[in-house]
Write an enzyme that holds these catalytic residues in place. Sequence first.
Site, PDB file in Angstrom:
ATOM      1  N   HIS A 192       0.836  -1.203   0.000  1.00 24.71           N
ATOM      2  CA  HIS A 192       0.000   0.000   0.000  1.00 24.71           C
ATOM      3  C   HIS A 192       0.872   1.255   0.000  1.00 24.71           C
ATOM      4  O   HIS A 192       2.073   1.177   0.240  1.00 24.71           O
ATOM      5  CB  HIS A 192      -0.913   0.027   1.246  1.00 24.71           C
ATOM      6  N   ASP A 194       0.816   5.207   1.899  1.00 24.05           N
ATOM      7  CA  ASP A 194       0.163   5.848   3.040  1.00 24.05           C
ATOM      8  C   ASP A 194      -0.567   7.105   2.560  1.00 24.05           C
ATOM      9  O   ASP A 194       0.006   7.909   1.828  1.00 24.05           O
ATOM     10  CB  ASP A 194       1.212   6.224   4.103  1.00 24.05           C
ATOM     11  N   HIS A 249       4.792   0.124  -0.214  1.00 24.43           N
ATOM     12  CA  HIS A 249       5.584  -0.708   0.682  1.00 24.43           C
ATOM     13  C   HIS A 249       4.716  -1.803   1.290  1.00 24.43           C
ATOM     14  O   HIS A 249       3.484  -1.752   1.191  1.00 24.43           O
ATOM     15  CB  HIS A 249       6.241   0.153   1.781  1.00 24.43           C
ATOM     16  N   ARG A 259       8.555  -9.036  14.897  1.00 26.88           N
ATOM     17  CA  ARG A 259       8.908  -7.669  14.493  1.00 26.88           C
ATOM     18  C   ARG A 259       7.937  -6.714  15.174  1.00 26.88           C
ATOM     19  O   ARG A 259       6.728  -6.971  15.247  1.00 26.88           O
ATOM     20  CB  ARG A 259       8.780  -7.560  12.968  1.00 26.88           C
TER      21      ARG A 259
HETATM   22  C1  GA4 Z   1      -2.484   2.759   5.597  1.00 19.30           C
HETATM   23  C2  GA4 Z   1      -1.706   3.726   6.514  1.00 19.30           C
HETATM   24  C3  GA4 Z   1      -2.169   3.652   7.987  1.00 19.30           C
HETATM   25  O1  GA4 Z   1      -1.687   2.447   8.602  1.00 19.30           O
HETATM   26  C4  GA4 Z   1      -3.721   3.685   8.089  1.00 19.30           C
HETATM   27  C5  GA4 Z   1      -4.238   2.451   7.352  1.00 19.30           C
HETATM   28  C6  GA4 Z   1      -5.751   2.185   7.377  1.00 19.30           C
HETATM   29  C7  GA4 Z   1      -6.151   1.183   8.484  1.00 19.30           C
HETATM   30  O2  GA4 Z   1      -5.361   0.317   8.843  1.00 19.30           O
HETATM   31  O3  GA4 Z   1      -7.302   1.283   8.930  1.00 19.30           O
HETATM   32  C8  GA4 Z   1      -6.127   1.694   5.949  1.00 19.30           C
HETATM   33  C9  GA4 Z   1      -4.861   1.965   5.062  1.00 19.30           C
HETATM   34  C10 GA4 Z   1      -3.982   2.876   5.919  1.00 19.30           C
HETATM   35  C11 GA4 Z   1      -5.208   2.618   3.715  1.00 19.30           C
HETATM   36  C12 GA4 Z   1      -6.512   2.078   3.058  1.00 19.30           C
HETATM   37  C13 GA4 Z   1      -7.577   1.660   4.078  1.00 19.30           C
HETATM   38  C14 GA4 Z   1      -7.344   2.409   5.374  1.00 19.30           C
HETATM   39  C15 GA4 Z   1      -6.557   0.243   5.816  1.00 19.30           C
HETATM   40  C16 GA4 Z   1      -7.290   0.251   4.511  1.00 19.30           C
HETATM   41  C17 GA4 Z   1      -7.596  -0.837   3.842  1.00 19.30           C
HETATM   42  C18 GA4 Z   1      -4.166   3.816   9.542  1.00 19.30           C
HETATM   43  C19 GA4 Z   1      -4.255   4.758   7.192  1.00 19.30           C
HETATM   44  O4  GA4 Z   1      -4.498   5.913   7.472  1.00 19.30           O
HETATM   45  O5  GA4 Z   1      -4.445   4.259   5.906  1.00 19.30           O
END
Ligand code: GA4
Length: 317
Positions: A192, A194, A249, A259
């Site tokens: 994904h 961020d 990443h 980890r």
């Molecule tokens: C990725 C970055 C952060 O960890 C996060 C993630 C969020 C979650 O875990 O709830 C998301 C992911 C993240 C992006 C797309 C959506 C939302 C899981 C998911 C499938 C907390 C964020 O802000 O976006």
Amino acid sequence: MEQFSISKTFFPGVPLIDLSKPESKSQLVKACEDFGFFKVINHGIPTQFITELESEALKFFSLPISHKEKAGPPDPFGYGSKKIGNNGDVGWVEYLLLNTNTQSDYHKFASIFGEAAEKFRCIVNEYVSRVKKMACEILEMLADGLKIQQRNGFSKLLMDEESDSVFRLNHYPPCPTEFGESSQNLIGFGEHTDPQIITALRSNNTSGLQISLTEGNWISIPPDSNSFFINVGDSLQVMTNGRFKSVRHRVVANSSKSRLSMIYFGGPPLSEKIAPLPSLMKGEDDSLYKEFTWFEYKKSAFKSRLADNRLGLFEKI
Ligand code: GA4
């Protein structure tokens, strides 16, 4: 004689930036353009704040699952296991997601930690405020490096009282042997980018983090518990009109060691318009992206799957 083209095959490694050197500014800009990812040393965060939080986190993750679940489900904040987001993504990971501004989620911990909940909250707050300061310094060095007039053009969004930032503790237990050979390929946290502006990650010395610079090719990042790994988020990509790249990443599970990573995601206030800074565009209408606020982007992101190209929906055709 046969000639070898080293530049094509040799991976020069992740950019290493020494934050104590002012001349690092141009290296920072280059790292954000070429990789959207780099490692920082001399970051100014005393080890004590890092190890203290690490040991609190380990204490939490070593509790029985029935206890930990009392701090869940992540809606979106709280304890989660395997399930990531709401749209079907899973990984070999358990985590705690916390909002850095409101302290409202901490009631979830009171029943597990008792009085220690308050201590946990203080340790998280101390750590987050230091990492946020480092993230802001990096953003200011980047603004300087890009010759943006307002040095705090990016960092003011994290400093804002309403900044929508998130803190995450990820624990990847060793992958059990019954998964056999396939454990090598088990995904801890799927690929994904961020959504926020900038991400600062610190992990223990267990490997697992990988980045992708070209589709389908993954580079393993050697862990380094004394450094921070920084990545450009989608919002910073937009604010630089695509000049900086938000890096794809993922984390692969480790078969023998656990980890632990501690991650700060610096985001803007919900009402903030995410758009290229005028000085980074040739003309007023040269934005590669449609207009949107962080609230709109976040709403759309939380409807997406982890691996989706979330910015795609906001690109001008
Ligand atoms: C990725 C970055 C952060 O960890 C996060 C993630 C969020 C979650 O875990 O709830 C998301 C992911 C993240 C992006 C797309 C959506 C939302 C899981 C998911 C499938 C907390 C964020 O802000 O976006």
